[in-house]
Design a protein around this motif. Structure first.
Motif, PDB file in Angstrom:
ATOM      1  N   HIS A 279       0.837  -1.204   0.000  1.00 39.27           N
ATOM      2  CA  HIS A 279       0.000   0.000   0.000  1.00 39.27           C
ATOM      3  C   HIS A 279       0.874   1.257   0.000  1.00 39.27           C
ATOM      4  O   HIS A 279       0.546   2.262  -0.624  1.00 39.27           O
ATOM      5  CB  HIS A 279      -0.901  -0.032   1.237  1.00 39.27           C
ATOM      6  N   ALA A 280       2.002   1.172   0.710  1.00 44.27           N
ATOM      7  CA  ALA A 280       2.944   2.293   0.815  1.00 44.27           C
ATOM      8  C   ALA A 280       4.359   1.734   0.647  1.00 44.27           C
ATOM      9  O   ALA A 280       4.589   0.532   0.811  1.00 44.27           O
ATOM     10  CB  ALA A 280       2.815   2.971   2.186  1.00 44.27           C
ATOM     11  N   LYS A 281       5.299   2.603   0.338  1.00 47.73           N
ATOM     12  CA  LYS A 281       6.674   2.127   0.117  1.00 47.73           C
ATOM     13  C   LYS A 281       7.260   1.485   1.369  1.00 47.73           C
ATOM     14  O   LYS A 281       8.088   0.578   1.281  1.00 47.73           O
ATOM     15  CB  LYS A 281       7.554   3.282  -0.366  1.00 47.73           C
TER      16      LYS A 281
ATOM     17  N   PHE B 142      -4.991  -2.307  -4.904  1.00 53.71           N
ATOM     18  CA  PHE B 142      -5.674  -1.989  -6.165  1.00 53.71           C
ATOM     19  C   PHE B 142      -6.015  -0.509  -6.260  1.00 53.71           C
ATOM     20  O   PHE B 142      -6.116   0.041  -7.359  1.00 53.71           O
ATOM     21  CB  PHE B 142      -6.949  -2.839  -6.262  1.00 53.71           C
ATOM     22  N   TYR B 143      -6.160   0.129  -5.101  1.00 58.86           N
ATOM     23  CA  TYR B 143      -6.591   1.525  -5.094  1.00 58.86           C
ATOM     24  C   TYR B 143      -5.421   2.512  -5.091  1.00 58.86           C
ATOM     25  O   TYR B 143      -5.638   3.717  -5.080  1.00 58.86           O
ATOM     26  CB  TYR B 143      -7.502   1.787  -3.894  1.00 58.86           C
ATOM     27  N   ASN B 144      -4.199   1.994  -5.068  1.00 59.53           N
ATOM     28  CA  ASN B 144      -3.024   2.865  -5.149  1.00 59.53           C
ATOM     29  C   ASN B 144      -2.416   2.714  -6.543  1.00 59.53           C
ATOM     30  O   ASN B 144      -1.775   1.697  -6.834  1.00 59.53           O
ATOM     31  CB  ASN B 144      -2.004   2.494  -4.076  1.00 59.53           C
ATOM     32  N   PRO B 145      -2.577   3.691  -7.421  1.00 55.08           N
ATOM     33  CA  PRO B 145      -2.125   3.532  -8.806  1.00 55.08           C
ATOM     34  C   PRO B 145      -0.611   3.429  -8.941  1.00 55.08           C
ATOM     35  O   PRO B 145      -0.118   3.014  -9.986  1.00 55.08           O
ATOM     36  CB  PRO B 145      -2.655   4.800  -9.497  1.00 55.08           C
ATOM     37  N   SER B 146       0.144   3.781  -7.894  1.00 54.63           N
ATOM     38  CA  SER B 146       1.607   3.706  -7.951  1.00 54.63           C
ATOM     39  C   SER B 146       2.143   2.338  -7.529  1.00 54.63           C
ATOM     40  O   SER B 146       3.287   1.989  -7.844  1.00 54.63           O
ATOM     41  CB  SER B 146       2.220   4.765  -7.042  1.00 54.63           C
ATOM     42  N   ALA B 147       1.354   1.583  -6.807  1.00 49.27           N
ATOM     43  CA  ALA B 147       1.877   0.388  -6.140  1.00 49.27           C
ATOM     44  C   ALA B 147       2.375  -0.670  -7.128  1.00 49.27           C
ATOM     45  O   ALA B 147       3.372  -1.347  -6.861  1.00 49.27           O
ATOM     46  CB  ALA B 147       0.808  -0.205  -5.225  1.00 49.27           C
ATOM     47  N   LEU B 148       1.713  -0.827  -8.254  1.00 47.22           N
ATOM     48  CA  LEU B 148       2.143  -1.855  -9.214  1.00 47.22           C
ATOM     49  C   LEU B 148       3.545  -1.551  -9.741  1.00 47.22           C
ATOM     50  O   LEU B 148       4.397  -2.448  -9.793  1.00 47.22           O
ATOM     51  CB  LEU B 148       1.137  -1.949 -10.357  1.00 47.22           C
ATOM     52  N   GLN B 149       3.792  -0.309 -10.107  1.00 44.53           N
ATOM     53  CA  GLN B 149       5.128   0.038 -10.620  1.00 44.53           C
ATOM     54  C   GLN B 149       6.189  -0.127  -9.536  1.00 44.53           C
ATOM     55  O   GLN B 149       7.289  -0.632  -9.811  1.00 44.53           O
ATOM     56  CB  GLN B 149       5.130   1.477 -11.149  1.00 44.53           C
ATOM     57  N   TRP B 150       5.870   0.272  -8.301  1.00 41.73           N
ATOM     58  CA  TRP B 150       6.820   0.068  -7.198  1.00 41.73           C
ATOM     59  C   TRP B 150       7.216  -1.405  -7.110  1.00 41.73           C
ATOM     60  O   TRP B 150       8.375  -1.747  -6.950  1.00 41.73           O
ATOM     61  CB  TRP B 150       6.204   0.472  -5.861  1.00 41.73           C
TER      62      TRP B 150
END
Ligand code: SF4
Length: 197
Positions: free
Chosen positions: A138-140, A165-173
């Motif tokens: 969810h977070a870094k 699913f609700y964090n659009p950055s998480a997949l790239q991280w």
């Protein structure tokens, strides 16, 4: 008798068995309180229709399902041994998805998907029973926590990071992280992209 939120025959969308046809039994009740939970409707423990193991076997037997998933909510809030016993007696492959917040059932389960959460620390025995570890990012700061969890799962066969699913950055991280730490694998919520239960 078990409080059942919903049950359905579909494809497993997450983790090691993604893409596998499976009959899902979602039990009511969870007090873990994940801020990003996508099954909040299952949190209440009471007020659901209740069913016996025989009822549940009746639903499953009307399908060709061989793989059963006990999920929630947090399924281990309930005494699962009678249901596990009935399912195993019929030869089903039994998977459980758990945060580990409650003690494990006494009876063995074929596949434990262990998804510990910061919000309610797991019972230590789950670290030895997990077949796969699945940590939601969810977070870094979740990556460091995921590593502490993996270090406690010595015998676990597969380790997954799954984006919130609700964090659009998480997949790239996660993609960036896995390329640097290749013992991890990506778990997507395939069912969301297929628009299936
Ligand atoms: S453990 Fe699962 S069901 Fe319970 S709050 Fe967290 S994500 Fe939701």
């Amino acid at each position: 008798m078990y409080p059942i939120v919903e049950h359905f025959y579909t494809l497993q969308g997450e983790g090691y068995w993604a893409g596998t046809p499976a009959y899902f039994i979602r039990l009511g009740g969870c007090d873990v309180g994940c801020s990003w939970c996508d099954t909040r409707h299952s949190w209440k423990k009471e007020g659901w229709p209740t069913f016996s193991p025989t009822d549940i076997l009746g639903w499953i037997s009307q399908t060709p399902a061989t793989h059963i998933v006990l999920t929630g909510g947090e399924p281990t809030m309930h005494p699962l041994d009678p249901l596990i016993s009935e399912l195993k007696a019929r030869g089903y492959f039994l998977q459980i998805e758990t945060s580990g917040a409650y003690p494990p059932p006494d009876l063995p389960i074929d596949w434990v998907t262990f998804s510990p959460k910061r919000f309610k620390p797991p019972q230590p025995t789950w670290y030895h029973q997990a077949h796969e570890l699945k940590v939601v990012i969810h977070a870094k700061s979740d990556f460091a926590w995921a590593e502490t969890q993996r270090n406690r799962c010595k015998a676990t066969q597969a380790h997954f990071l799954q984006p919130d699913f609700y964090n659009p950055s998480a997949l790239q991280w996660i993609m960036d992280y896995i390329k640097l730490h290749p013992s991890w694998r990506l778990s997507m919520q395939l069912h969301r992209y297929l628009a299936i239960p």
